[in-house]
Design a protein around this motif. Structure first.
Motif, PDB file in Angstrom:
ATOM      1  N   ARG A  17       0.979  -1.237  -0.169  1.00 50.87           N
ATOM      2  CA  ARG A  17       0.038  -0.002  -0.108  1.00 50.87           C
ATOM      3  C   ARG A  17       0.931   1.081  -0.052  1.00 50.87           C
ATOM      4  O   ARG A  17       1.913   1.340   0.748  1.00 50.87           O
ATOM      5  N   ARG A  18       0.461   2.171  -0.778  1.00 52.13           N
ATOM      6  CA  ARG A  18       1.034   3.581  -0.690  1.00 52.13           C
ATOM      7  C   ARG A  18       0.056   4.698  -0.372  1.00 52.13           C
ATOM      8  O   ARG A  18      -1.254   4.485  -0.815  1.00 52.13           O
ATOM      9  N   VAL A  19       0.488   5.807   0.289  1.00 44.75           N
ATOM     10  CA  VAL A  19      -0.616   6.545   0.766  1.00 44.75           C
ATOM     11  C   VAL A  19      -0.075   7.850  -0.068  1.00 44.75           C
ATOM     12  O   VAL A  19       1.236   8.402   0.226  1.00 44.75           O
ATOM     13  N   HIS A  28       5.950   2.020  -5.375  1.00 43.68           N
ATOM     14  CA  HIS A  28       5.464   0.670  -4.601  1.00 43.68           C
ATOM     15  C   HIS A  28       5.375  -0.464  -5.756  1.00 43.68           C
ATOM     16  O   HIS A  28       5.616  -1.357  -5.521  1.00 43.68           O
ATOM     17  N   SER A  52      -7.125   1.494  -6.597  1.00 46.54           N
ATOM     18  CA  SER A  52      -7.437   2.790  -5.881  1.00 46.54           C
ATOM     19  C   SER A  52      -8.461   2.859  -4.842  1.00 46.54           C
ATOM     20  O   SER A  52      -9.511   2.737  -5.198  1.00 46.54           O
ATOM     21  N   LEU A  53      -8.163   2.872  -3.423  1.00 47.26           N
ATOM     22  CA  LEU A  53      -9.042   2.892  -2.669  1.00 47.26           C
ATOM     23  C   LEU A  53      -9.928   4.002  -2.308  1.00 47.26           C
ATOM     24  O   LEU A  53     -10.648   4.096  -1.255  1.00 47.26           O
ATOM     25  N   ARG A  65      -5.116   6.400  -0.803  1.00 45.56           N
ATOM     26  CA  ARG A  65      -4.461   5.140  -0.781  1.00 45.56           C
ATOM     27  C   ARG A  65      -4.396   4.229  -1.995  1.00 45.56           C
ATOM     28  O   ARG A  65      -5.810   4.179  -2.605  1.00 45.56           O
ATOM     29  N   HIS A  66      -3.436   3.471  -2.255  1.00 47.05           N
ATOM     30  CA  HIS A  66      -3.425   2.708  -3.356  1.00 47.05           C
ATOM     31  C   HIS A  66      -2.597   1.586  -3.109  1.00 47.05           C
ATOM     32  O   HIS A  66      -1.629   1.326  -2.388  1.00 47.05           O
ATOM     33  N   ASP A  67      -3.263   0.263  -3.546  1.00 43.94           N
ATOM     34  CA  ASP A  67      -2.638  -1.012  -3.282  1.00 43.94           C
ATOM     35  C   ASP A  67      -2.042  -1.711  -4.795  1.00 43.94           C
ATOM     36  O   ASP A  67      -2.942  -1.676  -5.696  1.00 43.94           O
ATOM     37  N   CYS A  69      -0.928  -5.022  -6.222  1.00 41.33           N
ATOM     38  CA  CYS A  69      -1.277  -6.451  -5.929  1.00 41.33           C
ATOM     39  C   CYS A  69      -0.555  -6.994  -7.230  1.00 41.33           C
ATOM     40  O   CYS A  69      -0.585  -6.741  -8.272  1.00 41.33           O
TER      41      CYS A  69
END
Length: 159
Positions: A17-19, A28, A52-53, A65-67, A69
């Motif tokens: 996760r990146r913020v 990331h 993209s959260l 926040r972005h994951d 994966c």
């Protein structure tokens, strides 16, 4: 824009996760790809998925926040890799838009999906699940610097 409806199975992923702003460098991804390659997860059978959260129109960029994966096989020994986070991605019904353009224009694809396509379809957005960005190429390897993303928007039958 051509939209198709797909049923996706649930899958388990390892993620980082990146913020921060979605429009800043996404380092990331490099860390995840390095980890995936070193752990035998870089093959045609593994998928790299961005999630993209947060909606940048509702959340300040520095808090988005972005994951990043990568799918993992069922028999992957997560105990040997406690430096990584894991989660299940929900399956279900999704609208698929095959995006091919520069990364900064991905937001336009999202706007089209939510502000035009969904409003004129027989479906509603399913906000209990996240949008999935299946990365189909590396923009650095594309002659025009474009990214190829299968954008999956979770949907449910309209009321």
């Amino acid at each position: 824009m051509n939209i198709s409806i797909r049923e996706l199975p649930e899958c388990e992923v390892a993620f980082i996760r990146r913020v921060g702003s979605y429009f800043e460098p996404q380092e990331h991804w490099e860390k995840l790809i390095y980890w995936a390659v070193n752990n035998g997860l870089f093959s045609p059978y593994k998928r790299f998925i961005g999630i993209s959260l947060d909606n940048p129109e509702l959340v300040e960029g520095y808090n988005c926040r972005h994951d990043a994966c990568v799918t993992i096989p069922e028999d992957f020994d997560k105990k040997k890799h406690n430096d990584m986070q894991y989660k299940m991605i929900d399956g279900g019904l999704y609208a698929l838009y095959q995006f091919y353009d520069t990364p900064e224009k991905l937001n336009i694809a999202y706007q089209f999906m939510f502000e035009q396509w969904l409003l004129n379809s027989d479906y509603d957005a399913d906000y209990d699940r996240y949008n999935l960005e299946f990365n189909m190429n590396n923009p650095e390897d594309d002659p025009e610097g474009k990214c190829k993303v299968d954008l999956f928007v979770p949907i449910k039958k309209g009321i």
